[in-house]
Design a protein around this motif. Structure first.
Motif, PDB file in Angstrom:
ATOM      1  N   THR A  10     -27.644 100.844  91.061  1.00  0.00           N
ATOM      2  CA  THR A  10     -26.787 101.003  91.834  1.00  0.00           C
ATOM      3  C   THR A  10     -26.175  99.622  92.644  1.00  0.00           C
ATOM      4  O   THR A  10     -24.879  99.940  92.157  1.00  0.00           O
ATOM      5  CB  THR A  10     -26.796 102.658  92.732  1.00  0.00           C
ATOM      6  OG1 THR A  10     -27.428 103.111  92.138  1.00  0.00           O
ATOM      7  CG2 THR A  10     -25.599 102.605  92.610  1.00  0.00           C
ATOM      8  N   ALA A  11     -26.215  99.067  93.604  1.00  0.00           N
ATOM      9  CA  ALA A  11     -25.533  98.872  94.467  1.00  0.00           C
ATOM     10  C   ALA A  11     -26.544  96.950  94.095  1.00  0.00           C
ATOM     11  O   ALA A  11     -26.615  96.130  95.592  1.00  0.00           O
ATOM     12  CB  ALA A  11     -25.569  98.888  95.841  1.00  0.00           C
ATOM     13  N   GLY A 116     -27.378  99.065 100.210  1.00  0.00           N
ATOM     14  CA  GLY A 116     -26.469 100.213 100.600  1.00  0.00           C
ATOM     15  C   GLY A 116     -24.738 100.188 100.638  1.00  0.00           C
ATOM     16  O   GLY A 116     -23.832 101.345 100.414  1.00  0.00           O
ATOM     17  N   THR A 119     -22.485 102.339  97.674  1.00  0.00           N
ATOM     18  CA  THR A 119     -22.274 103.831  98.080  1.00  0.00           C
ATOM     19  C   THR A 119     -22.164 103.668  99.337  1.00  0.00           C
ATOM     20  O   THR A 119     -20.924 105.223  99.237  1.00  0.00           O
ATOM     21  CB  THR A 119     -23.913 104.210  98.801  1.00  0.00           C
ATOM     22  OG1 THR A 119     -24.691 104.451  97.615  1.00  0.00           O
ATOM     23  CG2 THR A 119     -24.085 104.984  98.999  1.00  0.00           C
ATOM     24  N   ASN A 122     -18.038 104.094  97.849  1.00  0.00           N
ATOM     25  CA  ASN A 122     -17.806 105.188  97.313  1.00  0.00           C
ATOM     26  C   ASN A 122     -18.185 106.585  98.478  1.00  0.00           C
ATOM     27  O   ASN A 122     -17.249 107.408  98.018  1.00  0.00           O
ATOM     28  CB  ASN A 122     -19.114 105.483  96.237  1.00  0.00           C
ATOM     29  CG  ASN A 122     -18.441 104.794  94.911  1.00  0.00           C
ATOM     30  OD1 ASN A 122     -17.463 104.422  94.174  1.00  0.00           O
ATOM     31  ND2 ASN A 122     -19.398 104.755  93.918  1.00  0.00           N
ATOM     32  N   SER A 123     -18.374 106.518  98.825  1.00  0.00           N
ATOM     33  CA  SER A 123     -18.722 107.702 100.209  1.00  0.00           C
ATOM     34  C   SER A 123     -17.348 107.149 101.352  1.00  0.00           C
ATOM     35  O   SER A 123     -16.818 108.661 102.073  1.00  0.00           O
ATOM     36  CB  SER A 123     -20.263 107.512 101.574  1.00  0.00           C
ATOM     37  OG  SER A 123     -20.313 106.513 101.905  1.00  0.00           O
ATOM     38  N   GLY A 142     -22.117 102.897  87.066  1.00  0.00           N
ATOM     39  CA  GLY A 142     -23.204 103.308  87.821  1.00  0.00           C
ATOM     40  C   GLY A 142     -24.783 104.016  87.301  1.00  0.00           C
ATOM     41  O   GLY A 142     -24.937 104.812  87.519  1.00  0.00           O
ATOM     42  N   GLY A 151     -25.177 107.474  90.029  1.00  0.00           N
ATOM     43  CA  GLY A 151     -24.101 108.015  90.290  1.00  0.00           C
ATOM     44  C   GLY A 151     -22.717 107.331  89.941  1.00  0.00           C
ATOM     45  O   GLY A 151     -22.456 107.521  88.689  1.00  0.00           O
ATOM     46  N   THR A 274     -13.851 102.302  95.059  1.00  0.00           N
ATOM     47  CA  THR A 274     -13.962 103.044  94.067  1.00  0.00           C
ATOM     48  C   THR A 274     -12.946 103.089  92.700  1.00  0.00           C
ATOM     49  O   THR A 274     -11.874 102.603  92.434  1.00  0.00           O
ATOM     50  CB  THR A 274     -13.717 104.412  95.141  1.00  0.00           C
ATOM     51  OG1 THR A 274     -12.206 104.242  94.920  1.00  0.00           O
ATOM     52  CG2 THR A 274     -14.831 104.357  96.586  1.00  0.00           C
TER      53      THR A 274
END
Length: 320
Positions: A10-11, A116, A119, A122-123, A142, A151, A274
């Motif tokens: 994902t990252a 990370g 993520t 996006n958080s 994602g 994700g 994002t």
């Protein structure tokens, strides 16, 4: 870090399949690893309203009012981003400094783990991630390396291009001339990067062709992978091309490593945002194009010996 990262799942980083002035002047806040920042602060709403930077008025109001763009990075990939004297320095921070002059806000860098970063964007922990991260469809959507949804996807503003490179011990004792020569041998790489995936893909080719698989040793950070190669525990390491070249030039005064003269899977590095942050995304693209046009982009790359990664125009989600 070649699109990293990307010089990175994902990252995944390129770092590709990969990203100086020791303190950046003016409107850029630099930080060491973790969440500590070095000085600076947010501009007031009143001063924000009077900002005369060319693209300030196109920024989201929340960024205008804060006067800061929070940036996540993994400062372990000289010349793209690394830590010196408690400051994050390199191509990416210097490019951010140039962008800040177009946007009229500060870029506040914080270093954390590479895998990370997406993520964290996006958080909402960071507004953007800028860390030699390769722009590809997998990250945009994602997905994991098998096409399974992991994700939220992200958007990219592309600003550099690099490929994956192989580095070996000085003198190349195992006579590695390409990634195909790693079949049946041990290779070291940072976990979660696109070049880790490149090794997995090549390992499958090895076994399907009747050869032994690559013994892939994945580490939490690239320094551990470098140490493994230097000690002889791995015959080669994989990284972004500009990062590998810088490593070979500087480690033990140029006596530790050398780079195989090939790049694989060259692709763009992108600033990560994002999917919802289209207003900031679009003005960042304008800002990248502006610093290319005024020459400050080229000066930064020349300063760090990264001219081979120059692009002529930015793109949004230009990776494949």
């Amino acid at each position: 870090m070649t699109a990293g990262t990307t010089r990175r799942t994902t990252a995944m980083r390129s770092r590709t399949a990969a990203v100086g002035a020791i303190a950046v002047a003016g409107a850029l806040i630099l930080t060491g690893c973790g969440d500590q920042t070095n000085g600076g602060g947010s501009s007031s709403t009143e001063s924000a309203k009077s900002n005369s930077a060319p693209l300030f008025s196109k920024l989201p109001k929340s960024i205008q009012d804060a006067g800061v763009i929070k940036v996540g990075t993994n400062a372990e990939y000289a010349p793209m981003e690394s830590t010196e004297g408690g400051k994050i320095v390199g191509v990416d921070p210097d490019l951010a400094d140039a962008l800040s002059k177009q946007l009229g806000v500060k870029f506040q860098f914080t270093s954390g783990s590479f895998d990370g970063l997406i993520t964290a964007v996006n958080s909402g922990r960071y507004d953007i991630a800028m860390s030699s991260i390769t722009d590809n469809k997998q990250r945009q959507e994602g997905l994991d390396d098998k096409g399974k949804k992991l994700g939220e996807g992200v958007d990219f503003v592309d600003y550099f291009v690099a490929g994956t490179a192989i580095y070996v011990k000085k003198g190349n004792p195992e006579k590695i001339e390409g990634i195909e020569d790693l079949c049946g041998k041990t290779a070291a790489v940072q976990r979660g990067t696109t070049y880790e995936q490149a090794l997995k893909d090549q390992s499958k080719k090895c076994t399907s062709g009747g050869k032994k698989a690559i013994d892939i040793e994945s580490f939490d950070n690239d320094t551990e992978a470098q140490t493994r190669v230097k000690s002889g525990g791995a015959v080669a390491g994989i990284n972004d091309y500009p990062v590998a070249v810088d490593l070979a030039r500087k480690a033990d005064s140029g006596n530790a490593f050398e780079v195989i003269n090939k790049q694989y899977d060259a692709g763009p590095f992108g600033i990560v945002l994002t999917k919802k942050n289209t207003e900031l995304r679009d003005v960042l693209k304008e800002a990248v194009d502006a610093i290319i046009k005024d020459g400050s982009y080229q000066k930064v790359l020349a300063k760090w010996g990264a001219q081979s990664g120059a692009i002529e125009q930015s793109a949004i989600n230009g990776g494949k």
